[in-house]
Write a protein that holds these residues in place. Structure first.
Motif, PDB file in Angstrom:
ATOM      1  N   ILE A   1       1.642   9.212  -6.645  1.00  0.00           N
ATOM      2  CA  ILE A   1       1.986  10.626  -6.499  1.00  0.00           C
ATOM      3  C   ILE A   1       3.318  10.940  -7.168  1.00  0.00           C
ATOM      4  N   GLN A   2       4.332  10.131  -6.886  1.00  0.00           N
ATOM      5  CA  GLN A   2       5.685  10.458  -7.347  1.00  0.00           C
ATOM      6  C   GLN A   2       5.857  10.267  -8.849  1.00  0.00           C
ATOM      7  N   VAL A   3       5.307   9.202  -9.409  1.00  0.00           N
ATOM      8  CA  VAL A   3       5.516   8.919 -10.842  1.00  0.00           C
ATOM      9  C   VAL A   3       4.930  10.017 -11.733  1.00  0.00           C
ATOM     10  N   PRO A   4       3.677  10.466 -11.527  1.00  0.00           N
ATOM     11  CA  PRO A   4       3.190  11.570 -12.363  1.00  0.00           C
ATOM     12  C   PRO A   4       4.006  12.847 -12.219  1.00  0.00           C
ATOM     13  N   VAL A   5       4.449  13.166 -10.986  1.00  0.00           N
ATOM     14  CA  VAL A   5       5.263  14.373 -10.797  1.00  0.00           C
ATOM     15  C   VAL A   5       6.580  14.247 -11.556  1.00  0.00           C
ATOM     16  N   MET A   6       7.249  13.111 -11.429  1.00  0.00           N
ATOM     17  CA  MET A   6       8.544  12.919 -12.078  1.00  0.00           C
ATOM     18  C   MET A   6       8.408  12.933 -13.600  1.00  0.00           C
ATOM     19  N   LEU A   7       7.424  12.214 -14.129  1.00  0.00           N
ATOM     20  CA  LEU A   7       7.256  12.165 -15.581  1.00  0.00           C
ATOM     21  C   LEU A   7       6.788  13.517 -16.127  1.00  0.00           C
ATOM     22  N   GLY A   8       5.978  14.235 -15.334  1.00  0.00           N
ATOM     23  CA  GLY A   8       5.564  15.563 -15.776  1.00  0.00           C
ATOM     24  C   GLY A   8       6.732  16.529 -15.882  1.00  0.00           C
ATOM     25  N   LEU A   9       7.613  16.513 -14.881  1.00  0.00           N
ATOM     26  CA  LEU A   9       8.808  17.359 -14.942  1.00  0.00           C
ATOM     27  C   LEU A   9       9.705  16.962 -16.102  1.00  0.00           C
ATOM     28  N   ALA A  10       9.899  15.656 -16.291  1.00  0.00           N
ATOM     29  CA  ALA A  10      10.742  15.187 -17.387  1.00  0.00           C
ATOM     30  C   ALA A  10      10.173  15.602 -18.736  1.00  0.00           C
TER      31      ALA A  10
ATOM     32  N   GLY B   1       0.812  -1.218   0.000  1.00  0.00           N
ATOM     33  CA  GLY B   1       0.000   0.000   0.000  1.00  0.00           C
ATOM     34  C   GLY B   1       0.843   1.265   0.000  1.00  0.00           C
ATOM     35  N   ARG B   2       1.946   1.250   0.739  1.00  0.00           N
ATOM     36  CA  ARG B   2       2.822   2.432   0.775  1.00  0.00           C
ATOM     37  C   ARG B   2       3.461   2.689  -0.582  1.00  0.00           C
TER      38      ARG B   2
ATOM     39  N   PHE C   1       8.359   1.566 -16.759  1.00  0.00           N
ATOM     40  CA  PHE C   1       9.641   1.495 -16.045  1.00  0.00           C
ATOM     41  C   PHE C   1       9.533   2.144 -14.669  1.00  0.00           C
ATOM     42  N   SER C   2       8.824   3.259 -14.591  1.00  0.00           N
ATOM     43  CA  SER C   2       8.702   3.964 -13.317  1.00  0.00           C
ATOM     44  C   SER C   2       7.864   3.173 -12.318  1.00  0.00           C
ATOM     45  N   ILE C   3       6.825   2.526 -12.792  1.00  0.00           N
ATOM     46  CA  ILE C   3       5.999   1.698 -11.912  1.00  0.00           C
ATOM     47  C   ILE C   3       6.809   0.531 -11.365  1.00  0.00           C
ATOM     48  N   ILE C   4       7.558  -0.128 -12.241  1.00  0.00           N
ATOM     49  CA  ILE C   4       8.402  -1.242 -11.796  1.00  0.00           C
ATOM     50  C   ILE C   4       9.431  -0.751 -10.783  1.00  0.00           C
ATOM     51  N   GLY C   5      10.039   0.406 -11.054  1.00  0.00           N
ATOM     52  CA  GLY C   5      11.009   0.952 -10.127  1.00  0.00           C
ATOM     53  C   GLY C   5      10.404   1.303  -8.779  1.00  0.00           C
ATOM     54  N   SER C   6       9.161   1.783  -8.775  1.00  0.00           N
ATOM     55  CA  SER C   6       8.504   2.113  -7.502  1.00  0.00           C
ATOM     56  C   SER C   6       8.240   0.861  -6.677  1.00  0.00           C
ATOM     57  N   PHE C   7       7.788  -0.207  -7.311  1.00  0.00           N
ATOM     58  CA  PHE C   7       7.562  -1.451  -6.590  1.00  0.00           C
ATOM     59  C   PHE C   7       8.867  -2.066  -6.084  1.00  0.00           C
ATOM     60  N   GLN C   8       9.988  -1.733  -6.729  1.00  0.00           N
ATOM     61  CA  GLN C   8      11.290  -2.244  -6.305  1.00  0.00           C
ATOM     62  C   GLN C   8      12.003  -1.306  -5.328  1.00  0.00           C
ATOM     63  N   LEU C   9      11.317  -0.319  -4.810  1.00  0.00           N
ATOM     64  CA  LEU C   9      11.935   0.678  -3.938  1.00  0.00           C
ATOM     65  C   LEU C   9      12.626  -0.005  -2.757  1.00  0.00           C
TER      66      LEU C   9
ATOM     67  N   SER D   1       7.913  11.122  10.440  1.00  0.00           N
ATOM     68  CA  SER D   1       7.003  10.116   9.878  1.00  0.00           C
ATOM     69  C   SER D   1       6.067  10.706   8.827  1.00  0.00           C
ATOM     70  N   ASP D   2       5.663  11.958   9.016  1.00  0.00           N
ATOM     71  CA  ASP D   2       4.727  12.575   8.079  1.00  0.00           C
ATOM     72  C   ASP D   2       5.391  12.971   6.761  1.00  0.00           C
ATOM     73  N   LEU D   3       6.659  13.360   6.814  1.00  0.00           N
ATOM     74  CA  LEU D   3       7.325  13.887   5.624  1.00  0.00           C
ATOM     75  C   LEU D   3       8.276  12.904   4.963  1.00  0.00           C
ATOM     76  N   ILE D   4       8.509  11.747   5.558  1.00  0.00           N
ATOM     77  CA  ILE D   4       9.484  10.818   4.982  1.00  0.00           C
ATOM     78  C   ILE D   4       9.062  10.308   3.602  1.00  0.00           C
ATOM     79  N   PRO D   5       7.761  10.079   3.311  1.00  0.00           N
ATOM     80  CA  PRO D   5       7.414   9.686   1.938  1.00  0.00           C
ATOM     81  C   PRO D   5       7.772  10.760   0.914  1.00  0.00           C
ATOM     82  N   ALA D   6       7.523  12.033   1.258  1.00  0.00           N
ATOM     83  CA  ALA D   6       7.876  13.116   0.343  1.00  0.00           C
ATOM     84  C   ALA D   6       9.390  13.238   0.201  1.00  0.00           C
ATOM     85  N   SER D   7      10.123  12.982   1.282  1.00  0.00           N
ATOM     86  CA  SER D   7      11.577  13.056   1.221  1.00  0.00           C
ATOM     87  C   SER D   7      12.142  11.966   0.320  1.00  0.00           C
TER      88      SER D   7
END
Length: 308
Positions: A94-103, A86-87, A235-243, A168-174
């Protein structure tokens, strides 16, 4: 009356001798043999061994015994495992759309030809990808530190109290910031390479029709690189699951915010190396691999359907 006989030149050619056909077959295997051997050693053998381990269970009393699918049933009911899933699921949403949008924005800016010093800018954005994930996590971990890092120095210098990035609140964003910093340049390069092969005749036709820059982007550039967008997303989805690297490194700096089951990969690592549960660790890894494969396949199907 003369009867025409079929000419040998126009008739079907006789098949070559069996020895020649066999030699051709072995020649083909000689070319692909090294790849097949390496593929079997580095992919099929570890996968088969992991499946073999997942069917057993090692106990202090009784030793190693065959349990069939009991480990898989335990994994499907494991709240720690599904909490990690779930995490990382929320993380990628959240992270994948932000990263791909910036790219994508950076790639469009480079392709527009209006960016001054685009070669230097392109290398600068891509450079973090060359930094190993462990080094990047250590570097950002010290920047985040409130007692020894940049955040702490700012607090001391200006007499303020900035939010703790390792809480604990900001570690996902970090963690998301570290991953984005590492891979935005990689995805930018994929998009930029796809944009460079778009035929210039399309731009000329759009200019004749009086289309503006936003119209060119929405009607020409984005549809032309749809395949690259789908690939980068997968690729980004696979990378997120492999975090793994980022939370594993930051866990030493934020032990209260990052637990050993924070991500599925970290949970698998902890089970194997800290808990000595090699069989159950292999089971969790296989289940996570199947989940990743299903999600990536669904995204690919949706991307291909939209591109049809």
């Amino acid at each position: 009356m003369t009867t025409l006989q079929p000419s040998a030149a126009t008739g079907p050619r006789p098949a070559g001798p069996p020895a020649r056909r066999a030699r051709r077959s072995w020649t083909g295997w000689g070319f692909i043999g090294p790849f097949v051997l390496v593929f079997a050693l580095v992919f099929l053998a570890p996968l088969g061994y992991s499946i073999y381990l997942s069917l057993f269970r090692t106990q202090l009393i009784g030793g190693t015994t065959f349990v069939g699918l009991d480990n898989y049933q335990q994994a499907l009911q494991d709240s720690q495992f599904w909490g990690g899933v779930g995490r990382v699921g929320l993380f990628l949403l959240i992270q994948v759309p932000v990263m791909l949008g910036l790219a994508l924005l950076i790639a469009l800016a480079l392709d527009s030809g209006r960016l001054y010093g685009k070669d230097f800018f392109r290398i600068s954005v891509f450079l973090p990808y060359a930094v190993p994930a462990v080094v990047a996590s250590l570097m950002w971990g010290f920047i985040y530190g409130t007692r020894f890092g940049l955040v702490g120095d700012i607090n001391d210098a200006f007499g303020v109290k900035l939010p703790d990035p390792l809480s604990s609140d900001l570690i996902p964003a970090s963690i998301g910031n570290i991953v984005t910093w590492e891979f935005v340049g990689y995805n930018m390069l994929i998009f930029y390479a796809a944009l460079r092969v778009v035929p210039h005749s399309l731009y000329e036709a759009a200019e004749i029709d009086g289309a503006g820059q936003w119209r060119v982007i929405s009607a020409i550039k984005l549809p032309a690189i749809r395949g690259a967008l789908v690939i980068a997303t997968i690729f980004s989805i696979i990378g997120s699951f492999q975090l793994f690297n980022e939370p594993a490194i930051l866990q030493k700096l934020a032990p209260n915010a990052i637990t050993t089951d924070y991500t599925p990969n970290y949970y698998t690592y902890s089970l194997s190396f800290s808990g000595q549960q090699h069989n159950y660790s292999a089971t969790v890894a296989i289940v996570m691999g199947v989940i990743t494969m299903i999600v990536a396949y669904v995204v690919q199907l949706r991307g291909m359907r939209k591109g049809a």
